[in-house]
Scaffold this active site. Structure first.
Site, PDB file in Angstrom:
ATOM      1  N   ASP A  81       4.582  -6.068   4.567  1.00 46.80           N
ATOM      2  CA  ASP A  81       3.936  -4.973   5.311  1.00 46.80           C
ATOM      3  C   ASP A  81       3.857  -5.327   6.793  1.00 46.80           C
ATOM      4  O   ASP A  81       2.916  -4.951   7.478  1.00 46.80           O
ATOM      5  CB  ASP A  81       2.530  -4.724   4.722  1.00 46.80           C
ATOM      6  CG  ASP A  81       1.886  -3.454   5.263  1.00 46.80           C
ATOM      7  OD1 ASP A  81       2.621  -2.562   5.724  1.00 46.80           O
ATOM      8  OD2 ASP A  81       0.640  -3.369   5.240  1.00 46.80           O
ATOM      9  N   HIS A 126       0.841  -1.211   0.000  1.00 46.80           N
ATOM     10  CA  HIS A 126       0.000   0.000   0.000  1.00 46.80           C
ATOM     11  C   HIS A 126       0.867   1.249   0.000  1.00 46.80           C
ATOM     12  O   HIS A 126       1.934   1.277   0.612  1.00 46.80           O
ATOM     13  CB  HIS A 126      -1.012   0.001   1.147  1.00 46.80           C
ATOM     14  CG  HIS A 126      -0.433   0.036   2.533  1.00 46.80           C
ATOM     15  ND1 HIS A 126      -0.245   1.201   3.231  1.00 46.80           N
ATOM     16  CD2 HIS A 126      -0.034  -0.956   3.355  1.00 46.80           C
ATOM     17  CE1 HIS A 126       0.245   0.924   4.430  1.00 46.80           C
ATOM     18  NE2 HIS A 126       0.395  -0.377   4.533  1.00 46.80           N
ATOM     19  N   ASP A 161      -0.569   4.330   0.683  1.00 55.48           N
ATOM     20  CA  ASP A 161      -1.130   5.353   1.570  1.00 55.48           C
ATOM     21  C   ASP A 161      -0.455   5.278   2.929  1.00 55.48           C
ATOM     22  O   ASP A 161       0.100   4.247   3.301  1.00 55.48           O
ATOM     23  CB  ASP A 161      -2.652   5.213   1.707  1.00 55.48           C
ATOM     24  CG  ASP A 161      -3.088   3.911   2.371  1.00 55.48           C
ATOM     25  OD1 ASP A 161      -2.469   2.863   2.089  1.00 55.48           O
ATOM     26  OD2 ASP A 161      -4.036   3.933   3.178  1.00 55.48           O
ATOM     27  N   HIS A 171       3.067   4.422  12.360  1.00 57.82           N
ATOM     28  CA  HIS A 171       1.897   5.197  12.806  1.00 57.82           C
ATOM     29  C   HIS A 171       2.258   6.278  13.837  1.00 57.82           C
ATOM     30  O   HIS A 171       1.359   6.966  14.327  1.00 57.82           O
ATOM     31  CB  HIS A 171       0.797   4.299  13.414  1.00 57.82           C
ATOM     32  CG  HIS A 171       0.186   3.358  12.423  1.00 57.82           C
ATOM     33  ND1 HIS A 171      -1.043   2.747  12.622  1.00 57.82           N
ATOM     34  CD2 HIS A 171       0.612   2.918  11.216  1.00 57.82           C
ATOM     35  CE1 HIS A 171      -1.322   1.972  11.595  1.00 57.82           C
ATOM     36  NE2 HIS A 171      -0.322   2.056  10.731  1.00 57.82           N
ATOM     37  N   GLU A 173      -5.317   1.232   2.461  1.00 56.17           N
ATOM     38  CA  GLU A 173      -5.096   0.210   3.493  1.00 56.17           C
ATOM     39  C   GLU A 173      -5.249   0.780   4.889  1.00 56.17           C
ATOM     40  O   GLU A 173      -5.844   0.172   5.765  1.00 56.17           O
ATOM     41  CB  GLU A 173      -3.703  -0.409   3.316  1.00 56.17           C
ATOM     42  CG  GLU A 173      -3.523  -1.727   4.054  1.00 56.17           C
ATOM     43  CD  GLU A 173      -3.091  -1.586   5.500  1.00 56.17           C
ATOM     44  OE1 GLU A 173      -3.154  -2.580   6.232  1.00 56.17           O
ATOM     45  OE2 GLU A 173      -2.695  -0.486   5.920  1.00 56.17           O
ATOM     46  N   GLU A 174      -4.723   1.985   5.078  1.00 55.81           N
ATOM     47  CA  GLU A 174      -4.733   2.570   6.426  1.00 55.81           C
ATOM     48  C   GLU A 174      -6.128   3.024   6.866  1.00 55.81           C
ATOM     49  O   GLU A 174      -6.320   3.424   8.004  1.00 55.81           O
ATOM     50  CB  GLU A 174      -3.739   3.744   6.506  1.00 55.81           C
ATOM     51  CG  GLU A 174      -2.287   3.352   6.256  1.00 55.81           C
ATOM     52  CD  GLU A 174      -1.657   2.496   7.359  1.00 55.81           C
ATOM     53  OE1 GLU A 174      -2.372   2.070   8.279  1.00 55.81           O
ATOM     54  OE2 GLU A 174      -0.443   2.261   7.290  1.00 55.81           O
TER      55      GLU A 174
HETATM   56  N1  BES Z   1       1.493  -2.575   8.259  1.00 55.12           N
HETATM   57  C1  BES Z   1       0.311  -2.531   9.038  1.00 55.12           C
HETATM   58  C2  BES Z   1      -0.138  -3.899   9.474  1.00 55.12           C
HETATM   59  C3  BES Z   1       0.642  -4.511  10.598  1.00 55.12           C
HETATM   60  C4  BES Z   1       1.059  -3.758  11.684  1.00 55.12           C
HETATM   61  C5  BES Z   1       0.886  -5.839  10.574  1.00 55.12           C
HETATM   62  C6  BES Z   1       1.752  -4.353  12.715  1.00 55.12           C
HETATM   63  C7  BES Z   1       1.571  -6.422  11.602  1.00 55.12           C
HETATM   64  C8  BES Z   1       2.009  -5.691  12.669  1.00 55.12           C
HETATM   65  C9  BES Z   1      -0.809  -1.878   8.259  1.00 55.12           C
HETATM   66  O1  BES Z   1      -0.406  -0.814   7.469  1.00 55.12           O
HETATM   67  C10 BES Z   1      -1.801  -1.319   9.262  1.00 55.12           C
HETATM   68  O2  BES Z   1      -1.441  -0.459  10.011  1.00 55.12           O
HETATM   69  N2  BES Z   1      -3.020  -1.808   9.234  1.00 55.12           N
HETATM   70  C11 BES Z   1      -4.097  -1.308  10.021  1.00 55.12           C
HETATM   71  C12 BES Z   1      -5.326  -1.846   9.355  1.00 55.12           C
HETATM   72  C13 BES Z   1      -6.619  -1.228   9.725  1.00 55.12           C
HETATM   73  C14 BES Z   1      -6.702   0.233   9.499  1.00 55.12           C
HETATM   74  C15 BES Z   1      -7.718  -1.952   8.999  1.00 55.12           C
HETATM   75  C16 BES Z   1      -4.004  -1.768  11.463  1.00 55.12           C
HETATM   76  O3  BES Z   1      -3.554  -2.881  11.744  1.00 55.12           O
HETATM   77  O4  BES Z   1      -4.369  -0.972  12.337  1.00 55.12           O
HETATM   78 ZN    ZN Z   2      -0.122   0.903   8.874  1.00 59.21          ZN
END
Ligand code: BES
Ligand code: ZN
Length: 457
Positions: free
Chosen positions: A180, A86, A88, A427, A153-154
């Site tokens: 990711d 992603h 974004d 984040h 995605e975010e």
């Molecule tokens: N890269 C992350 C997913 C992630 C974070 C996987 C930590 C494993 C460990 C992804 O970009 C993300 O932050 N996803 C969000 C998804 C949500 C907004 C649906 C999340 O996990 O909060």
């Molecule tokens: Zn993320």
């Protein structure tokens, strides 16, 4: 292969400069004021994919942010991989905590600082760089590649499910490859076989029609802040068990074998705790920290809003207040069922003296791979060759809605090779990417694509 590897060695700076150009675009998907930046980032990536040598580069518009697609399918008899990422990123507040501006990439101490450096532009560029190394040396790729990079995605990937269903043929592949996720630790290359799902809710509590003078009305009407605090305190018990009826009904229990496997991973609780800066780990009784992080469902209040929280004092009974609550889910909890159970429970424990509204945001299902496909060994060996260290199979607590959806649609293995580190501030302010991991990641992916290409289809 040697040619490809020495190309990668020689062109580290070019790979970095290409990534930096992408990091300069503030593609914050949640923010309405950045819609055109997100679109600009999609155009930029499409251009990059074309320059690299990818064919049929297309930008698919959606209701919110575009999806970038590219393919190169000139290796008949070899497998086809679908690479997902992603472009974004998350918002950057609190801005004053960044040492350098978030969209001006900066290298300090072997790390590249910028929003999106690890989540996920840097990891997307690991793949693009490995592919580019093949194009520039062999003039072709060793196998067929489809690339899908989304811009939502975010914010929970709201457009993706329909897109994937509609474009099932376009996206057909033998395996799906994603970077990711984080590694377990520095020098511990990791392949992730499980992600948690998500159910994101919001509670609104309103009492009076406007804020009231607490001297005049205190003691006569309901205070929504107190009611909300009461509701939130009834969502979990003191042992960390979630009190929503039916919440645990569809939870897969952890097997003894898996518990043993997780206990043997080279993870240091002390190091993990240090990343958080917290005093002590806590959570559901009866489970280890890694089990609670990866394989148990949780509930967290993300924020509370409303009432007076400015400087000094103001004597009011606030008219309304709210909270954002998210639940991380495990197989095989259904986010829609969990959302209804949450709503029912909150309504049941709310007093009749206030109006309570429960809103559902996005939801996604958890993902768990069975690891019985030979591709996981190929991935493990590729990482071990690049990093010179033993690779491990891990789960993760975060969510990537795409993964479960594509896994259900294609019924093909999804391999998550993560190159982030737990302390890279995804984040948060001062997000960064370890440059050693970036370059080893590129090598690792060059090995992986090369090794996968040897499979006949
Ligand atoms: N890269 C992350 C997913 C992630 C974070 C996987 C930590 C494993 C460990 C992804 O970009 C993300 O932050 N996803 C969000 C998804 C949500 C907004 C649906 C999340 O996990 O909060
Ligand atoms: Zn993320």
């Amino acid at each position: 292969m040697q040619q490809v590897l020495s190309y990668i060695q020689k062109h580290q700076n070019d790979f970095l400069n290409n990534l930096n150009e992408c990091l300069r675009i503030p593609s914050i998907s949640v923010s309405p004021s950045h819609v055109s930046d997100v679109a600009r980032c999609a155009d930029f990536l499409a251009q990059r994919l074309k320059e690299m040598g990818m064919k049929r580069v297309e930008i698919f518009p959606t209701k919110r942010h575009p999806i970038v697609y590219a393919e190169w399918l000139e290796a008949p008899g070899h497998p086809t991989v679908l690479v997902y990422g992603h472009y974004d990123v998350q918002p950057v507040d609190p801005l004053n905590e960044w040492v350098k501006p978030p969209f001006e990439p900066d290298i300090r101490g072997g790390r590249l600082y910028a929003r999106g450096s690890v989540d996920d532009k840097g990891q997307v560029y690991i793949h693009l760089s490995a592919l580019e190394a093949y194009f520039r040396t062999w003039g072709r790729l060793p196998l067929n590649v489809k690339v899908l990079i989304e811009g939502e995605e975010e914010i929970g990937s709201p457009s993706l499910k329909n897109f994937l269903k509609e474009q099932k043929n376009l996206l057909k592949a033998d395996e799906v490859i994603i970077s990711d996720t984080p590694m377990l630790d520095r020098e511990v290359p990791s392949i992730c076989y499980g992600l948690r799902g998500l159910c994101y809710m919001e509670i609104h509590v309103s009492g009076s029609s406007q804020d009231l003078h607490s001297g005049m009305w205190g003691g006569t009407v309901e205070n929504p802040v107190h009611v909300l605090a009461g509701i939130l305190s009834k969502l979990k018990d003191k042992n960390g068990r979630i009190l929503i009826p039916g919440f645990y009904k569809d939870v897969y229990p952890l097997s003894k074998t898996e518990r043993r496997m997780l206990a043997r991973l080279p993870a240091s609780e002390k190091k993990l705790l240090k990343v958080t800066g917290s005093l002590k780990f806590t959570g559901e009784k009866g489970f280890s920290t890694l089990e609670r992080m990866w394989a148990r469902p949780t509930l967290d209040v993300n924020g509370i809003f409303g009432g007076f929280s400015g400087e000094g004092s103001k004597t009011i009974i606030p008219a309304k207040v709210g909270a954002k609550v998210s639940m991380r889910l495990v197989p095989d909890q259904d986010p829609d069922k969990i959302a209804s159970a949450f709503k029912k429970h909150v309504e049941k424990i709310s007093p009749l003296t206030v109006n309570v509204k429960v809103i559902k945001h996005h939801g996604s299902r958890a993902f768990l791979e069975r690891l019985n496909h030979p591709i996981f060994e190929v991935a493990k060996r590729a990482l071990e060759k690049a990093f010179g260290k033993k690779a491990h199979f891990i789960r993760e607590g975060g969510s990537i809605p795409f993964v479960r959806t594509i896994s259900d649609i294609l019924k093909k293995p999804c391999v998550l090779l993560g190159f982030g580190l737990p302390d890279e501030n995804a984040h948060a302010p001062n997000e960064r990417l370890d440059l050693v991991n970036f370059f080893k990641g590129i090598e690792g992916m060059a090995y992986f694509y090369g090794d996968l290409a040897k499979w006949k289809v």
